[in-house]
Structures are given as structure tokens and as C-alpha cells.
Design a protein around this motif. Structure first.
Motif, PDB file in Angstrom:
ATOM      1  N   LYS A   9      -5.865  27.245 -30.954  1.00 20.86           N
ATOM      2  CA  LYS A   9      -6.654  27.616 -30.212  1.00 20.86           C
ATOM      3  C   LYS A   9      -8.323  26.445 -30.461  1.00 20.86           C
ATOM      4  N   PRO A  10      -8.634  26.194 -28.889  1.00 23.51           N
ATOM      5  CA  PRO A  10      -9.780  24.565 -29.041  1.00 23.51           C
ATOM      6  C   PRO A  10     -10.796  25.318 -29.764  1.00 23.51           C
ATOM      7  N   ALA A  11     -11.472  25.493 -30.689  1.00 24.45           N
ATOM      8  CA  ALA A  11     -13.062  25.127 -30.943  1.00 24.45           C
ATOM      9  C   ALA A  11     -13.788  25.515 -30.452  1.00 24.45           C
ATOM     10  N   ALA A  12     -14.320  26.740 -30.061  1.00 22.44           N
ATOM     11  CA  ALA A  12     -15.819  26.656 -29.514  1.00 22.44           C
ATOM     12  C   ALA A  12     -17.232  25.415 -29.476  1.00 22.44           C
ATOM     13  N   ARG A  13     -16.854  24.837 -28.894  1.00 18.41           N
ATOM     14  CA  ARG A  13     -18.124  23.498 -28.210  1.00 18.41           C
ATOM     15  C   ARG A  13     -19.241  25.108 -27.860  1.00 18.41           C
ATOM     16  N   GLN A  14     -19.883  24.175 -29.081  1.00 19.07           N
ATOM     17  CA  GLN A  14     -21.461  24.739 -29.005  1.00 19.07           C
ATOM     18  C   GLN A  14     -22.560  23.545 -28.217  1.00 19.07           C
ATOM     19  N   GLU A  15     -22.905  24.132 -26.804  1.00 14.20           N
ATOM     20  CA  GLU A  15     -24.102  22.726 -26.725  1.00 14.20           C
ATOM     21  C   GLU A  15     -25.524  22.685 -27.340  1.00 14.20           C
ATOM     22  N   MET A  16     -25.726  22.117 -26.512  1.00 19.63           N
ATOM     23  CA  MET A  16     -26.801  21.328 -27.535  1.00 19.63           C
ATOM     24  C   MET A  16     -28.076  21.526 -26.303  1.00 19.63           C
ATOM     25  N   SER A  17     -29.134  22.236 -27.276  1.00 14.28           N
ATOM     26  CA  SER A  17     -30.444  22.552 -26.483  1.00 14.28           C
ATOM     27  C   SER A  17     -30.982  21.792 -25.571  1.00 14.28           C
ATOM     28  N   SER A  18     -31.802  21.487 -24.879  1.00 11.71           N
ATOM     29  CA  SER A  18     -32.598  20.204 -24.172  1.00 11.71           C
ATOM     30  C   SER A  18     -33.519  19.133 -25.089  1.00 11.71           C
ATOM     31  N   VAL A  19     -34.494  20.188 -26.160  1.00 10.20           N
ATOM     32  CA  VAL A  19     -34.702  19.903 -26.771  1.00 10.20           C
ATOM     33  C   VAL A  19     -34.026  19.543 -27.926  1.00 10.20           C
ATOM     34  N   GLU A  20     -33.509  20.043 -28.486  1.00  9.97           N
ATOM     35  CA  GLU A  20     -32.446  19.442 -29.639  1.00  9.97           C
ATOM     36  C   GLU A  20     -31.740  17.862 -29.267  1.00  9.97           C
ATOM     37  N   ARG A  21     -31.623  17.996 -27.670  1.00 15.51           N
ATOM     38  CA  ARG A  21     -30.745  16.697 -27.434  1.00 15.51           C
ATOM     39  C   ARG A  21     -31.912  15.441 -27.061  1.00 15.51           C
ATOM     40  N   LEU A  22     -33.394  15.578 -27.261  1.00 17.19           N
ATOM     41  CA  LEU A  22     -34.153  14.818 -27.331  1.00 17.19           C
ATOM     42  C   LEU A  22     -34.492  14.585 -28.657  1.00 17.19           C
ATOM     43  N   GLY A  23     -35.077  15.954 -29.398  1.00 20.39           N
ATOM     44  CA  GLY A  23     -34.887  15.303 -31.203  1.00 20.39           C
ATOM     45  C   GLY A  23     -34.190  14.599 -31.154  1.00 20.39           C
ATOM     46  N   LEU A  24     -32.739  13.970 -30.713  1.00 21.76           N
ATOM     47  CA  LEU A  24     -31.813  13.556 -31.555  1.00 21.76           C
ATOM     48  C   LEU A  24     -32.229  12.159 -30.987  1.00 21.76           C
ATOM     49  N   ARG A  25     -32.234  12.163 -30.042  1.00 20.96           N
ATOM     50  CA  ARG A  25     -32.950  10.528 -29.386  1.00 20.96           C
ATOM     51  C   ARG A  25     -34.049   9.765 -29.813  1.00 20.96           C
ATOM     52  N   VAL A  26     -35.254  11.104 -29.974  1.00 22.26           N
ATOM     53  CA  VAL A  26     -36.357  10.516 -30.582  1.00 22.26           C
ATOM     54  C   VAL A  26     -36.792  10.093 -32.153  1.00 22.26           C
ATOM     55  N   SER A  27     -35.179  10.985 -32.853  1.00 25.92           N
ATOM     56  CA  SER A  27     -34.912  10.557 -34.414  1.00 25.92           C
ATOM     57  C   SER A  27     -34.063   9.395 -34.242  1.00 25.92           C
ATOM     58  N   SER A  28     -33.135   8.977 -33.587  1.00 23.20           N
ATOM     59  CA  SER A  28     -32.400   7.782 -33.398  1.00 23.20           C
ATOM     60  C   SER A  28     -33.027   7.091 -33.744  1.00 23.20           C
ATOM     61  N   MET A  29     -34.470   6.807 -32.343  1.00 21.63           N
ATOM     62  CA  MET A  29     -35.332   5.331 -31.785  1.00 21.63           C
ATOM     63  C   MET A  29     -36.346   5.196 -33.376  1.00 21.63           C
ATOM     64  N   ILE A  30     -36.622   6.551 -34.259  1.00 17.32           N
ATOM     65  CA  ILE A  30     -37.320   6.124 -35.398  1.00 17.32           C
ATOM     66  C   ILE A  30     -36.800   6.240 -36.409  1.00 17.32           C
ATOM     67  N   ASN A  31     -35.346   5.840 -36.650  1.00 21.97           N
ATOM     68  CA  ASN A  31     -34.480   5.396 -37.598  1.00 21.97           C
ATOM     69  C   ASN A  31     -33.590   4.408 -37.653  1.00 21.97           C
ATOM     70  N   SER A  32     -34.187   3.952 -36.154  1.00 21.14           N
ATOM     71  CA  SER A  32     -33.321   2.727 -35.940  1.00 21.14           C
ATOM     72  C   SER A  32     -34.184   1.593 -37.529  1.00 21.14           C
ATOM     73  N   PRO A  33     -32.986  -0.307 -37.316  1.00 22.61           N
ATOM     74  CA  PRO A  33     -33.189  -0.838 -38.335  1.00 22.61           C
ATOM     75  C   PRO A  33     -34.419  -1.461 -37.928  1.00 22.61           C
ATOM     76  N   ARG A  34     -35.387  -1.503 -36.876  1.00 28.03           N
ATOM     77  CA  ARG A  34     -36.224  -1.989 -35.899  1.00 28.03           C
ATOM     78  C   ARG A  34     -37.369  -1.398 -36.487  1.00 28.03           C
ATOM     79  N   ALA A  35     -37.149  -0.543 -36.208  1.00 28.24           N
ATOM     80  CA  ALA A  35     -37.944   0.662 -36.301  1.00 28.24           C
ATOM     81  C   ALA A  35     -38.962   0.492 -37.668  1.00 28.24           C
ATOM     82  N   MET A  36     -37.803   0.594 -38.633  1.00 32.47           N
ATOM     83  CA  MET A  36     -37.608   0.860 -40.226  1.00 32.47           C
ATOM     84  C   MET A  36     -38.551  -0.312 -40.632  1.00 32.47           C
TER      85      MET A  36
END
Length: 105
Positions: A9-36
Motif C-alpha cells: 500500500k502506498p504510504a498516505a501522503r499528508q498534505e502541508m497546510s498553507s501556513v506550513e508551506r509559507l513557513g517553509l518558504r520563509v525559512s528557506s529565504m532566511i537560511n540561504s547562504p546569502r542571507a546568512m
């Protein structure tokens, strides 16, 4: 006799909430080498970002000590922070082999 093929059985894929997606996008901007390197990141707000999600993520950032938020006219936010001091830095051990010494007693 032929073995019956196991049905996996394929593993049940859990969708990210819109807040989680936004948080992940913001986190990747903050943690980029240039921003650091610059100790700042310009967070752009997308048309698809919901007001409640944006407010929640910005609220979480505002609660973080040492982060200055400068709201831009275009809806983005410039985040600035102090570089970490020597006491705050985490040293990476890499592939150093730890030597365990016996207790002296």
C-alpha cells in the motif's frame, strides 16, 4: 508453486497546510547562504499568501529575540539580525572520531 506478489500500500501522503508551506518558504529565504552572510533577508509576499497565514508567520518571527522587521511598501518584510557571537556559534565536529577514555576511578 509461484509466490504471490505482495501488494504494497502506498504510504498516505499528508498534505502541508498553507501556513506550513509559507513557513517553509520563509525559512528557506532566511537560511540561504546569502542571507546568512548579510544577516538579513527580504521576504516577499506572494498574491497566493492568505492574510491569516502571513500574519501568523510574521507574528512568529516578531516573537524571535534579536530580529528586526522592516515592513516594505510592496508588502514584503526585511528581516535583519545580529551575527552570532562566538558563544552562540555551533562547532561542527565533521568526521572527528571521538575517543572514549576510561573513568579515572
Amino acid at each position: 508453486m509461484a509466490k504471490a506478489a505482495k501488494q504494497v500500500k502506498p504510504a498516505a501522503r499528508q498534505e502541508m497546510s498553507s501556513v506550513e508551506r509559507l513557513g517553509l518558504r520563509v525559512s528557506s529565504m532566511i537560511n540561504s547562504p546569502r542571507a546568512m552572510e548579510r544577516c538579513s533577508a527580504l521576504i516577499h509576499r506572494l498574491d497566493s499568501d492568505q492574510d491569516a497565514d502571513w500574519d501568523e508567520v510574521m507574528g512568529r518571527i516578531a516573537e524571535t529575540d534579536g530580529v528586526n522587521m522592516i515592513f516594505q511598501d510592496d508588502g514584503g518584510v526585511l528581516l535583519e539580525w545580529e551575527p552570532p557571537s562566538d558563544e552562540d556559534r555551533v562547532l561542527e565536529t565533521g568526521d572527528i572520531e571521538l575517543i572514549e577514555e576510561p573513568a579515572p576511578f
